[in-house]
Design a protein around this motif. Structure first.
Motif, PDB file in Angstrom:
ATOM      1  N   SER A  56       0.828  -1.213   0.000  1.00  0.00           N
ATOM      2  CA  SER A  56       0.000   0.000   0.000  1.00  0.00           C
ATOM      3  C   SER A  56       0.859   1.259   0.000  1.00  0.00           C
ATOM      4  O   SER A  56       0.343   2.372   0.062  1.00  0.00           O
ATOM      5  N   ALA A  57       2.182   1.097  -0.064  1.00  0.00           N
ATOM      6  CA  ALA A  57       3.078   2.262  -0.106  1.00  0.00           C
ATOM      7  C   ALA A  57       3.027   2.891  -1.495  1.00  0.00           C
ATOM      8  O   ALA A  57       2.635   2.259  -2.467  1.00  0.00           O
ATOM      9  N   GLY A  58       3.439   4.150  -1.583  1.00  0.00           N
ATOM     10  CA  GLY A  58       3.462   4.822  -2.881  1.00  0.00           C
ATOM     11  C   GLY A  58       2.083   4.914  -3.494  1.00  0.00           C
ATOM     12  O   GLY A  58       1.072   4.990  -2.790  1.00  0.00           O
ATOM     13  N   GLU A  59       2.017   4.895  -4.820  1.00  0.00           N
ATOM     14  CA  GLU A  59       0.742   5.012  -5.537  1.00  0.00           C
ATOM     15  C   GLU A  59       0.908   4.432  -6.936  1.00  0.00           C
ATOM     16  O   GLU A  59       1.999   4.024  -7.332  1.00  0.00           O
ATOM     17  N   ILE A  60      -0.189   4.386  -7.673  1.00  0.00           N
ATOM     18  CA  ILE A  60      -0.133   4.064  -9.095  1.00  0.00           C
ATOM     19  C   ILE A  60      -0.397   5.382  -9.821  1.00  0.00           C
ATOM     20  O   ILE A  60      -1.515   5.906  -9.796  1.00  0.00           O
ATOM     21  N   ARG A  61       0.642   5.969 -10.406  1.00  0.00           N
ATOM     22  CA  ARG A  61       0.474   7.271 -11.053  1.00  0.00           C
ATOM     23  C   ARG A  61      -0.415   7.185 -12.292  1.00  0.00           C
ATOM     24  O   ARG A  61      -0.324   6.218 -13.050  1.00  0.00           O
ATOM     25  N   LYS A  62      -1.236   8.210 -12.490  1.00  0.00           N
ATOM     26  CA  LYS A  62      -2.049   8.292 -13.711  1.00  0.00           C
ATOM     27  C   LYS A  62      -1.173   8.735 -14.889  1.00  0.00           C
ATOM     28  O   LYS A  62      -1.322   8.254 -15.999  1.00  0.00           O
ATOM     29  N   HIS A  63      -0.288   9.676 -14.611  1.00  0.00           N
ATOM     30  CA  HIS A  63       0.681  10.160 -15.602  1.00  0.00           C
ATOM     31  C   HIS A  63       2.065  10.001 -14.978  1.00  0.00           C
ATOM     32  O   HIS A  63       2.294  10.430 -13.842  1.00  0.00           O
ATOM     33  N   CYS A  64       2.989   9.409 -15.743  1.00  0.00           N
ATOM     34  CA  CYS A  64       4.270   9.026 -15.149  1.00  0.00           C
ATOM     35  C   CYS A  64       5.121  10.208 -14.697  1.00  0.00           C
ATOM     36  O   CYS A  64       5.970  10.068 -13.813  1.00  0.00           O
ATOM     37  N   ALA A  65       4.913  11.382 -15.291  1.00  0.00           N
ATOM     38  CA  ALA A  65       5.781  12.518 -14.982  1.00  0.00           C
ATOM     39  C   ALA A  65       5.344  13.318 -13.765  1.00  0.00           C
ATOM     40  O   ALA A  65       6.067  14.206 -13.311  1.00  0.00           O
ATOM     41  N   VAL A  66       4.153  13.024 -13.225  1.00  0.00           N
ATOM     42  CA  VAL A  66       3.656  13.788 -12.069  1.00  0.00           C
ATOM     43  C   VAL A  66       2.974  12.860 -11.058  1.00  0.00           C
ATOM     44  O   VAL A  66       2.354  11.857 -11.454  1.00  0.00           O
ATOM     45  N   VAL A  67       3.112  13.195  -9.791  1.00  0.00           N
ATOM     46  CA  VAL A  67       2.378  12.407  -8.777  1.00  0.00           C
ATOM     47  C   VAL A  67       0.893  12.776  -8.878  1.00  0.00           C
ATOM     48  O   VAL A  67       0.531  13.850  -9.346  1.00  0.00           O
ATOM     49  N   ASN A  68       0.044  11.835  -8.449  1.00  0.00           N
ATOM     50  CA  ASN A  68      -1.393  12.084  -8.508  1.00  0.00           C
ATOM     51  C   ASN A  68      -1.744  13.251  -7.598  1.00  0.00           C
ATOM     52  O   ASN A  68      -1.193  13.419  -6.518  1.00  0.00           O
ATOM     53  N   SER A  69      -2.689  14.079  -8.050  1.00  0.00           N
ATOM     54  CA  SER A  69      -3.071  15.227  -7.225  1.00  0.00           C
ATOM     55  C   SER A  69      -4.116  14.815  -6.197  1.00  0.00           C
ATOM     56  O   SER A  69      -4.825  13.840  -6.381  1.00  0.00           O
TER      57      SER A  69
END
Length: 337
Positions: free
Chosen positions: A324-337
């Motif tokens: 559950s660490a981190g996230e699955i980014r929607k766009h690879c160049a930016v963290v999810n908002s």
């Protein structure tokens, strides 16, 4: 006294039982958080096929990208584990990410990763991590160009942090001496055998003159040449490739005459003192790494591929973000908002 003792033993038994349950729970969570083959088999069953298909369609038109993408995988894994942190753009608030650190200024393939991510997102939104995409694309690109394959267990999560100075401090520079290589690879859980095997990826690599021109023009600061570089090879490079010490644009093959083939030729060049980088030459300065090079050259290409595969898998598993660490980014160049 006996009653207290009975209560005490009963209490101890309950505590032991509870501790056992907690430990078992932690072990289960740990097992679930490990990487595994076909991690997306139920959450995105077509995911790995989509990635492979994209690579098979586009890499034959740009085969030099295979070396660039395996390099991106290295650079990602050497900072905070393979967590996609190398893909993050610097923020408008001033945070400088790994992408702008000196070792990564010549990285290529970010657009390729973005296009793969878009194809996977269209099939399974928010499921497959950018970190896994880098790992899978690196492997698939090498395979498509006729190189070795290796296992890529998946389940990595994308990191939320990317800091330029960490890339500078953790990615082995081309000017590395042996002890620096040993330390930086050791920090990643990689031993001297892994160092030799993973350096073998230079067989399909290219370099800018600026990564080694000090060896040609100013090795110790007095306008001299590196004595560990074959003088005939150095003269050829000066005459035909890196004609000035300030050339930052010319590209040189790391394995001349064989750079499109994932073979053992790189190691032959290193023994002939024709490795481009100081870090290549450094492999001959230690008895263990030198013996490993000679052992690989005495063996078969199939054996090299098999050993290279194990080292790649080992690197790809080290210190990853899972569960559950981190996230699955929607766009690879930016963290999810």
């Amino acid at each position: 006294m006996r009653i207290i003792s009975a209560h005490h033993s009963h209490f101890t038994g309950i505590v032991t039982l509870l501790l056992g349950v907690v430990v078992l729970g932690l072990m289960t969570a740990e097992a679930e958080a490990q990487l595994q083959m076909n991690f997306y088999s139920s959450s995105c069953p077509k995911g790995e096929d989509i990635i492979r298909g994209f690579v098979e369609k586009h890499i034959p038109n740009a085969p030099s990208l295979a070396a660039a993408l395996i390099r991106m995988h290295f650079h990602d894994c050497f900072v905070r584990g393979c967590d996609g942190s190398v893909l993050l753009n610097s923020s408008s608030s001033g945070n400088q990410t790994e992408k702008v650190a000196t070792p990564n200024l010549t990285l290529r393939g970010f657009d390729f990763i973005d296009r793969v991510k878009a194809a996977v997102e269209a099939e399974c939104p928010g499921v497959v991590s950018c970190a896994d995409i880098i790992a899978l694309v690196a492997r698939d690109s090498v395979v498509v160009t006729g190189g070795p394959t290796w296992k890529v267990p998946t389940g990595r999560r994308d990191g939320l942090v990317s800091i330029a100075s960490e890339a500078l401090n953790n990615i082995p520079p081309p000017t590395s001496n042996f002890s620096n290589l040993q330390t930086l690879f050791g920090n990643q859980g990689l031993d001297l055998k892994d160092l030799v095997l993973l350096s073998g990826a230079h067989t399909i690599g290219v370099s800018h003159c600026s990564s080694f021109s000090n060896r040609l023009y100013n090795f110790t600061g007095v306008g001299d040449q590196d004595p560990n570089l074959d003088s005939e090879y150095a003269a050829n490079l000066k005459a035909n490739k890196c004609k000035s010490p300030n050339d930052n644009t010319t590209i040189v093959e790391m394995d001349p005459g064989s750079r499109k083939t994932f073979d053992l030729n790189y190691y032959s060049n290193v023994l002939k003192r024709r490795g481009l980088f100081q870090s290549d030459a450094a492999l001959t300065n230690n008895s263990v790494t030198l013996a490993n090079i000679k052992r690989l050259l005495a063996g078969s290409l199939e054996n090299f591929y098999a050993e290279f595969a194990l080292s790649m898998e080992k690197m790809g598993r080290n210190n990853v973000t899972t569960g559950s660490a981190g996230e699955i980014r929607k766009h690879c160049a930016v963290v999810n908002s």
